[in-house]
Design an enzyme around this catalytic site. Sequence first.
Site, PDB file in Angstrom:
ATOM      1  CD  GLU A   1      -4.529  -8.414   1.571  1.00  0.00           C
ATOM      2  OE1 GLU A   1      -5.431  -7.755   2.110  1.00  0.00           O
ATOM      3  OE2 GLU A   1      -3.320  -8.120   1.677  1.00  0.00           O
TER       4      GLU A   1
ATOM      5  CD  GLU B   1      -2.733  -1.443   2.385  1.00  0.00           C
ATOM      6  OE1 GLU B   1      -2.759  -0.569   3.257  1.00  0.00           O
ATOM      7  OE2 GLU B   1      -3.363  -2.512   2.490  1.00  0.00           O
TER       8      GLU B   1
HETATM    9  O1  G3I Z   1      -2.778  -7.967  18.523  1.00  0.00           O
HETATM   10  C1  G3I Z   1      -3.956  -7.541  19.198  1.00  0.00           C
HETATM   11  C2  G3I Z   1      -4.179  -8.400  20.391  1.00  0.00           C
HETATM   12  O2  G3I Z   1      -3.120  -8.246  21.298  1.00  0.00           O
HETATM   13  C3  G3I Z   1      -5.536  -8.036  21.020  1.00  0.00           C
HETATM   14  O3  G3I Z   1      -5.823  -8.934  22.044  1.00  0.00           O
HETATM   15  C4  G3I Z   1      -6.642  -8.097  19.972  1.00  0.00           C
HETATM   16  C5  G3I Z   1      -7.985  -7.653  20.550  1.00  0.00           C
HETATM   17  O4  G3I Z   1      -8.784  -7.041  19.574  1.00  0.00           O
HETATM   18  O5  G3I Z   1      -6.318  -7.247  18.924  1.00  0.00           O
HETATM   19  C6  G3I Z   1      -5.138  -7.658  18.273  1.00  0.00           C
HETATM   20  O6  G3I Z   1      -4.860  -6.896  17.186  1.00  0.00           O
HETATM   21  C7  G3I Z   1      -5.735  -7.030  16.069  1.00  0.00           C
HETATM   22  C8  G3I Z   1      -4.985  -7.715  14.954  1.00  0.00           C
HETATM   23  O7  G3I Z   1      -5.774  -7.722  13.790  1.00  0.00           O
HETATM   24  C9  G3I Z   1      -4.590  -9.152  15.284  1.00  0.00           C
HETATM   25  O8  G3I Z   1      -5.718  -9.915  15.533  1.00  0.00           O
HETATM   26  C10 G3I Z   1      -6.162  -5.643  15.649  1.00  0.00           C
HETATM   27  O9  G3I Z   1      -7.004  -5.087  16.658  1.00  0.00           O
HETATM   28  C11 G3I Z   1      -6.909  -5.676  14.336  1.00  0.00           C
HETATM   29  O10 G3I Z   1      -7.139  -4.358  13.877  1.00  0.00           O
HETATM   30  C12 G3I Z   1      -6.056  -6.409  13.328  1.00  0.00           C
HETATM   31  O11 G3I Z   1      -6.771  -6.445  12.111  1.00  0.00           O
HETATM   32  C13 G3I Z   1      -6.048  -6.888  10.988  1.00  0.00           C
HETATM   33  C14 G3I Z   1      -5.878  -5.749   9.993  1.00  0.00           C
HETATM   34  O12 G3I Z   1      -5.188  -6.237   8.855  1.00  0.00           O
HETATM   35  C15 G3I Z   1      -5.142  -4.585  10.631  1.00  0.00           C
HETATM   36  O13 G3I Z   1      -4.330  -3.891   9.822  1.00  0.00           O
HETATM   37  C16 G3I Z   1      -6.849  -7.999  10.339  1.00  0.00           C
HETATM   38  O14 G3I Z   1      -6.902  -9.130  11.220  1.00  0.00           O
HETATM   39  C17 G3I Z   1      -6.212  -8.412   9.017  1.00  0.00           C
HETATM   40  O15 G3I Z   1      -7.091  -9.256   8.330  1.00  0.00           O
HETATM   41  C18 G3I Z   1      -5.967  -7.184   8.170  1.00  0.00           C
HETATM   42  O16 G3I Z   1      -5.300  -7.601   6.998  1.00  0.00           O
HETATM   43  C19 G3I Z   1      -5.049  -6.577   6.012  1.00  0.00           C
HETATM   44  C20 G3I Z   1      -3.816  -6.981   5.236  1.00  0.00           C
HETATM   45  O17 G3I Z   1      -2.750  -7.225   6.109  1.00  0.00           O
HETATM   46  C21 G3I Z   1      -3.440  -5.892   4.217  1.00  0.00           C
HETATM   47  N1  G3I Z   1      -4.561  -5.585   3.365  1.00  0.00           N
HETATM   48  C22 G3I Z   1      -5.795  -5.249   4.046  1.00  0.00           C
HETATM   49  C23 G3I Z   1      -6.173  -6.403   4.987  1.00  0.00           C
HETATM   50  C24 G3I Z   1      -7.528  -6.177   5.590  1.00  0.00           C
HETATM   51  O18 G3I Z   1      -7.503  -5.064   6.427  1.00  0.00           O
END
Ligand code: G3I
Length: 361
Positions: A247, A142
């Site tokens: 994705e 990105e």
């Molecule tokens: O790591 C913390 C954890 O410590 C905590 O207990 C938990 C409680 O909510 O949150 C955890 O972090 C989360 C993380 O995923 C791991 O599960 C974040 O809140 C959450 O925002 C994060 O979301 C991810 C997102 O990227 C964030 O950037 C999604 O799972 C993941 O599917 C998404 O993937 C991205 C690709 O990498 C890039 N392209 C877009 C795609 C969709 O957003």
Amino acid sequence: MKGAGTGPQASLREILQGRFLLGAALNDAQIAGQDPVALEIVRRHFSTISPENALKWDAVHPEPDRFEWAAADRYVALGVKNHLAVIGHVLVWHEQTPSWVFAGAAGATLDPELLLARMRTHIRAVVGRYRGLVQAWDVVNEAFEDDGTWRKTPWYRALGEEYVARAFEFAHEADPDAQLYYNDYNLWKTPKREAAIRLVTSLRQRGIRIDGVGEQAHWLLDGPGIEEIEPMIVDFAKTGTRIMMTELDVDPLPRPDELIGADVSKRVDLKPELDPCADGLPDDLQQRLARRYRDVFSMFARHRAVSRVTFWGVTDADTWLNQWPVRGRTNHPLLWDRQGQPKPAFDAVVEALRRAASNGA
Ligand code: G3I
């Protein structure tokens, strides 16, 4: 398990016969073996996996001198054991990167050389650890806005455009055999695609390895249209690069137009009217989702340049679209429902791939 109307359930991987890699992103619970339903789907249908979060900077390198390899090691081992092409996601991104990475030393502003050194240390450690095991890396994620301008991330602000080239060079140094990709969403939008093509062309002219481009393919029921996506595939193919759908998901729920894509910094709170399918996806939407998947897979099969299609999640239970762009809604964008049962969209993909195979596509 049966797919409605297909008799004994077909294996997507077997129907594809190597035409392109097909896979899904796995979350940490799946990687830890806590979701046997999802893992059974992976073993039966897929030839590749991606880590939804396990290899991101905040997961593996939370502090300057501390690496956390447990989940990442499990992920790579799972892929190797099951003979799946193991994808690395992602080395350089502006999200899920700890704040220390962009912090200056003790009260000073960030020195670009220090940031570059941090990038190199990170890439060397992560790519080096899985050298020969991770087949391909999303090196940079990105870097562009939808209008084709550079996204003003902390990477860009400190290092300018050059940060991308350096990331690719560091990754290549760390594993000369790994394939290296640029990954973004909305590359079907012309200005953004043109920016990515300029990037690929300029890296290649400078002799810097880049093997392919990933369109994340976070799409909606009605858009982008096939007539918008197909030129993207054709244009990347002309550059001689691989094009992957890295994705893929199709969101059947209503969404504000400006949120097409995957800008995770924009999110809205849950309201009942934004969660219209909490009790299940009604039949008309199931059928529209199925037709959409049939159309996009028929298109993928028409283009030899498409070398991989990866769903962002295995079943609707785990999709990130349960949390974005609306927190906590019940979404239904994948081929398998919350119980791991194939949806009409699964049958539609089977049909599209069988038809393509019989046409010799
Ligand atoms: O790591 C913390 C954890 O410590 C905590 O207990 C938990 C409680 O909510 O949150 C955890 O972090 C989360 C993380 O995923 C791991 O599960 C974040 O809140 C959450 O925002 C994060 O979301 C991810 C997102 O990227 C964030 O950037 C999604 O799972 C993941 O599917 C998404 O993937 C991205 C690709 O990498 C890039 N392209 C877009 C795609 C969709 O957003």
